[in-house]
Scaffold this motif. Structure first.
Motif, PDB file in Angstrom:
ATOM      1  N   TYR A  88       0.860  -1.182   0.000  1.00  0.00           N
ATOM      2  CA  TYR A  88       0.000   0.000   0.000  1.00  0.00           C
ATOM      3  C   TYR A  88       0.887   1.218   0.000  1.00  0.00           C
ATOM      4  O   TYR A  88       1.856   1.283   0.763  1.00  0.00           O
ATOM      5  CB  TYR A  88      -0.896  -0.018   1.241  1.00  0.00           C
ATOM      6  CG  TYR A  88      -2.142   0.809   1.124  1.00  0.00           C
ATOM      7  CD1 TYR A  88      -2.235   2.072   1.695  1.00  0.00           C
ATOM      8  CD2 TYR A  88      -3.263   0.310   0.454  1.00  0.00           C
ATOM      9  CE1 TYR A  88      -3.384   2.812   1.590  1.00  0.00           C
ATOM     10  CE2 TYR A  88      -4.412   1.063   0.350  1.00  0.00           C
ATOM     11  CZ  TYR A  88      -4.477   2.311   0.928  1.00  0.00           C
ATOM     12  OH  TYR A  88      -5.627   3.047   0.830  1.00  0.00           O
ATOM     13  N   LEU A 144       1.147   5.614  -0.321  1.00  0.00           N
ATOM     14  CA  LEU A 144       0.407   6.845  -0.091  1.00  0.00           C
ATOM     15  C   LEU A 144       1.250   8.042  -0.488  1.00  0.00           C
ATOM     16  O   LEU A 144       2.480   7.999  -0.431  1.00  0.00           O
ATOM     17  CB  LEU A 144       0.033   6.984   1.400  1.00  0.00           C
ATOM     18  CG  LEU A 144      -0.707   5.812   2.041  1.00  0.00           C
ATOM     19  CD1 LEU A 144       0.266   4.847   2.708  1.00  0.00           C
ATOM     20  CD2 LEU A 144      -1.705   6.318   3.077  1.00  0.00           C
ATOM     21  N   TYR A 168       1.604  12.155   0.516  1.00  0.00           N
ATOM     22  CA  TYR A 168       1.243  13.210   1.457  1.00  0.00           C
ATOM     23  C   TYR A 168       1.826  14.522   0.972  1.00  0.00           C
ATOM     24  O   TYR A 168       2.879  14.574   0.348  1.00  0.00           O
ATOM     25  CB  TYR A 168       1.791  12.914   2.853  1.00  0.00           C
ATOM     26  CG  TYR A 168       1.026  11.860   3.630  1.00  0.00           C
ATOM     27  CD1 TYR A 168       1.318  10.508   3.479  1.00  0.00           C
ATOM     28  CD2 TYR A 168       0.024  12.230   4.523  1.00  0.00           C
ATOM     29  CE1 TYR A 168       0.617   9.552   4.191  1.00  0.00           C
ATOM     30  CE2 TYR A 168      -0.669  11.272   5.238  1.00  0.00           C
ATOM     31  CZ  TYR A 168      -0.369   9.943   5.074  1.00  0.00           C
ATOM     32  OH  TYR A 168      -1.054   9.002   5.787  1.00  0.00           O
ATOM     33  N   PRO A 188       1.770  16.613   7.773  1.00  0.00           N
ATOM     34  CA  PRO A 188       1.436  16.175   6.420  1.00  0.00           C
ATOM     35  C   PRO A 188      -0.074  15.985   6.248  1.00  0.00           C
ATOM     36  O   PRO A 188      -0.773  15.636   7.190  1.00  0.00           O
ATOM     37  CB  PRO A 188       2.150  14.829   6.287  1.00  0.00           C
ATOM     38  CG  PRO A 188       3.171  14.816   7.360  1.00  0.00           C
ATOM     39  CD  PRO A 188       2.613  15.627   8.470  1.00  0.00           C
ATOM     40  N   PHE A 210       5.572  13.907  -0.042  1.00  0.00           N
ATOM     41  CA  PHE A 210       6.223  12.690   0.432  1.00  0.00           C
ATOM     42  C   PHE A 210       5.466  11.477  -0.097  1.00  0.00           C
ATOM     43  O   PHE A 210       4.238  11.434  -0.029  1.00  0.00           O
ATOM     44  CB  PHE A 210       6.196  12.617   1.965  1.00  0.00           C
ATOM     45  CG  PHE A 210       7.071  13.627   2.647  1.00  0.00           C
ATOM     46  CD1 PHE A 210       6.556  14.829   3.100  1.00  0.00           C
ATOM     47  CD2 PHE A 210       8.414  13.357   2.859  1.00  0.00           C
ATOM     48  CE1 PHE A 210       7.360  15.755   3.744  1.00  0.00           C
ATOM     49  CE2 PHE A 210       9.232  14.278   3.510  1.00  0.00           C
ATOM     50  CZ  PHE A 210       8.700  15.479   3.953  1.00  0.00           C
ATOM     51  N   TYR A 270       3.614   1.175   3.081  1.00  0.00           N
ATOM     52  CA  TYR A 270       3.283   0.485   4.315  1.00  0.00           C
ATOM     53  C   TYR A 270       4.048  -0.826   4.444  1.00  0.00           C
ATOM     54  O   TYR A 270       4.089  -1.630   3.525  1.00  0.00           O
ATOM     55  CB  TYR A 270       1.793   0.181   4.399  1.00  0.00           C
ATOM     56  CG  TYR A 270       1.129   1.031   5.423  1.00  0.00           C
ATOM     57  CD1 TYR A 270       0.313   2.078   5.044  1.00  0.00           C
ATOM     58  CD2 TYR A 270       1.363   0.833   6.781  1.00  0.00           C
ATOM     59  CE1 TYR A 270      -0.269   2.889   5.987  1.00  0.00           C
ATOM     60  CE2 TYR A 270       0.782   1.643   7.729  1.00  0.00           C
ATOM     61  CZ  TYR A 270      -0.032   2.670   7.326  1.00  0.00           C
ATOM     62  OH  TYR A 270      -0.610   3.476   8.246  1.00  0.00           O
ATOM     63  N   TYR A 290       2.301  -2.099   9.306  1.00  0.00           N
ATOM     64  CA  TYR A 290       1.609  -0.979   9.939  1.00  0.00           C
ATOM     65  C   TYR A 290       2.501   0.227  10.214  1.00  0.00           C
ATOM     66  O   TYR A 290       2.127   1.130  10.923  1.00  0.00           O
ATOM     67  CB  TYR A 290       0.906  -1.411  11.240  1.00  0.00           C
ATOM     68  CG  TYR A 290      -0.362  -2.175  10.974  1.00  0.00           C
ATOM     69  CD1 TYR A 290      -0.362  -3.561  10.959  1.00  0.00           C
ATOM     70  CD2 TYR A 290      -1.536  -1.507  10.701  1.00  0.00           C
ATOM     71  CE1 TYR A 290      -1.518  -4.249  10.665  1.00  0.00           C
ATOM     72  CE2 TYR A 290      -2.699  -2.197  10.401  1.00  0.00           C
ATOM     73  CZ  TYR A 290      -2.676  -3.569  10.405  1.00  0.00           C
ATOM     74  OH  TYR A 290      -3.820  -4.255  10.118  1.00  0.00           O
ATOM     75  N   GLN A 291       3.681   0.236   9.669  1.00  0.00           N
ATOM     76  CA  GLN A 291       4.519   1.422   9.768  1.00  0.00           C
ATOM     77  C   GLN A 291       4.678   2.024   8.385  1.00  0.00           C
ATOM     78  O   GLN A 291       4.813   1.309   7.391  1.00  0.00           O
ATOM     79  CB  GLN A 291       5.904   1.060  10.310  1.00  0.00           C
ATOM     80  CG  GLN A 291       5.917   0.773  11.780  1.00  0.00           C
ATOM     81  CD  GLN A 291       7.331   0.604  12.283  1.00  0.00           C
ATOM     82  OE1 GLN A 291       8.287   0.777  11.539  1.00  0.00           O
ATOM     83  NE2 GLN A 291       7.462   0.260  13.544  1.00  0.00           N
ATOM     84  N   LEU A 292       4.652   3.348   8.362  1.00  0.00           N
ATOM     85  CA  LEU A 292       4.884   4.040   7.109  1.00  0.00           C
ATOM     86  C   LEU A 292       6.376   4.232   6.910  1.00  0.00           C
ATOM     87  O   LEU A 292       7.055   4.742   7.792  1.00  0.00           O
ATOM     88  CB  LEU A 292       4.192   5.400   7.116  1.00  0.00           C
ATOM     89  CG  LEU A 292       2.711   5.446   6.749  1.00  0.00           C
ATOM     90  CD1 LEU A 292       2.190   6.860   6.896  1.00  0.00           C
ATOM     91  CD2 LEU A 292       2.478   4.934   5.351  1.00  0.00           C
ATOM     92  N   TRP A 339       8.923   6.327   4.817  1.00  0.00           N
ATOM     93  CA  TRP A 339       8.807   7.582   4.078  1.00  0.00           C
ATOM     94  C   TRP A 339       9.963   7.793   3.110  1.00  0.00           C
ATOM     95  O   TRP A 339      11.101   7.434   3.385  1.00  0.00           O
ATOM     96  CB  TRP A 339       8.819   8.762   5.069  1.00  0.00           C
ATOM     97  CG  TRP A 339       7.643   8.806   5.971  1.00  0.00           C
ATOM     98  CD1 TRP A 339       7.492   8.141   7.152  1.00  0.00           C
ATOM     99  CD2 TRP A 339       6.449   9.559   5.786  1.00  0.00           C
ATOM    100  NE1 TRP A 339       6.275   8.433   7.691  1.00  0.00           N
ATOM    101  CE2 TRP A 339       5.617   9.298   6.889  1.00  0.00           C
ATOM    102  CE3 TRP A 339       6.004  10.432   4.790  1.00  0.00           C
ATOM    103  CZ2 TRP A 339       4.359   9.883   7.026  1.00  0.00           C
ATOM    104  CZ3 TRP A 339       4.754  11.018   4.928  1.00  0.00           C
ATOM    105  CH2 TRP A 339       3.944  10.741   6.037  1.00  0.00           C
ATOM    106  N   GLY A 340       9.635   8.429   2.004  1.00  0.00           N
ATOM    107  CA  GLY A 340      10.674   8.974   1.145  1.00  0.00           C
ATOM    108  C   GLY A 340      11.160  10.293   1.730  1.00  0.00           C
ATOM    109  O   GLY A 340      10.606  10.791   2.708  1.00  0.00           O
ATOM    110  N   ALA A 341      12.190  10.844   1.127  1.00  0.00           N
ATOM    111  CA  ALA A 341      12.797  12.070   1.651  1.00  0.00           C
ATOM    112  C   ALA A 341      12.020  13.317   1.260  1.00  0.00           C
ATOM    113  O   ALA A 341      12.279  14.393   1.786  1.00  0.00           O
ATOM    114  CB  ALA A 341      14.237  12.185   1.157  1.00  0.00           C
TER     115      ALA A 341
END
Lengths: 110, 116
Positions: free
Chosen positions: A32, A34, A36, A44, A89, A93, A96-98, A100-102
């Motif tokens: 999954y 996303l 932001y 975000p 950003f 997933y 259950y932790q996102l 992240w990209g920079a």
């Protein structure tokens, strides 16, 4: 080891044109994704998401494309508006932790 | 939509004091809340995952005794920065995940902490 990469720190686009923000990932178990949007000194804001069983999801001016074989996703914003200027950003997933990209700073020029 | 608030929005404290930041989900129940820290011009760094009624799970390198997290109810999680030092100055953001398995996290507006 950066599992989610946004290789362009910034992008400048003319108002009214299409903005394309890119994101690559390394973990094929991500299911999954996303996008932001973030303004300075704010939290975000969720924009759009896509499940790994799809290759496209559209919501108004925002479309996210997912290419699983290339482990690549992109966010298209059309037409770009001045209020779209922000840091974007992508996140994936995992348990259950996102992850992240920079981030990519998008600047919309009038 | 799902709204998350944080209080205070900004705080200045003296070195050695403790600061508590509250994160509330205003119109939904959140079984899981997350605390992030953002360094200048960098991505968000997950500090800990907090589940209602249980101990928080801290990420590697985050001192659990320094950053105390309490998730006492389905709508409130608190982060206490104990014995704050100038290097703790940062932008702290919480997020909440809807109970029921949605993947989306909803973020608070953030808290700017400055330790003098």
């Amino acid at each position: 080891d950066q599992q989610v990469k946004q290789n362009s720190p910034s992008l400048s686009v003319q108002e009214g044109r299409i903005s394309i923000l890119n994101c690559d990932y390394t973990n094929s178990m991500f299911d999954y994704f996303l996008w932001y949007k973030k303004y300075p000194a704010e939290g975000p804001t969720f924009l759009i998401s896509i499940s790994s069983i799809k290759d496209k999801n559209e919501d108004g001016r925002f479309t996210v494309f997912l290419n699983k074989s290339a482990k690549h996703l992109s966010l298209h914003i059309v037409p770009s508006q001045p209020g779209d200027s922000a840091v974007y950003f992508c996140a994936a997933y995992s348990n259950y932790q996102l992850i992240w990209g920079a981030g990519t700073k998008l600047i919309i020029k009038p | 939509g799902a709204v998350v608030s944080q209080h205070p929005s900004r705080v200045i404290c003296k070195s050695g004091t403790s600061v508590k930041i509250e994160c509330r989900s205003l119109d939904f129940q959140a079984t899981t809340m997350f605390w992030y820290r953002q360094f200048p011009k960098k991505s968000l760094m997950l500090m800990a995952t907090s589940n209602e009624g249980s101990k928080a799970t801290y990420e590697q390198g985050v001192e659990k005794d320094k950053f105390l997290i309490n998730h006492a109810s389905l709508t409130l999680s608190t982060l206490t920065v104990t014995s704050a030092h100038p290097e703790d100055s940062s932008f702290y953001i919480c997020s909440a995940m809807l109970a029921g398995g949605s993947y989306e996290q909803y973020f608070g507006p953030g808290t700017r902490l400055t330790v003098t």
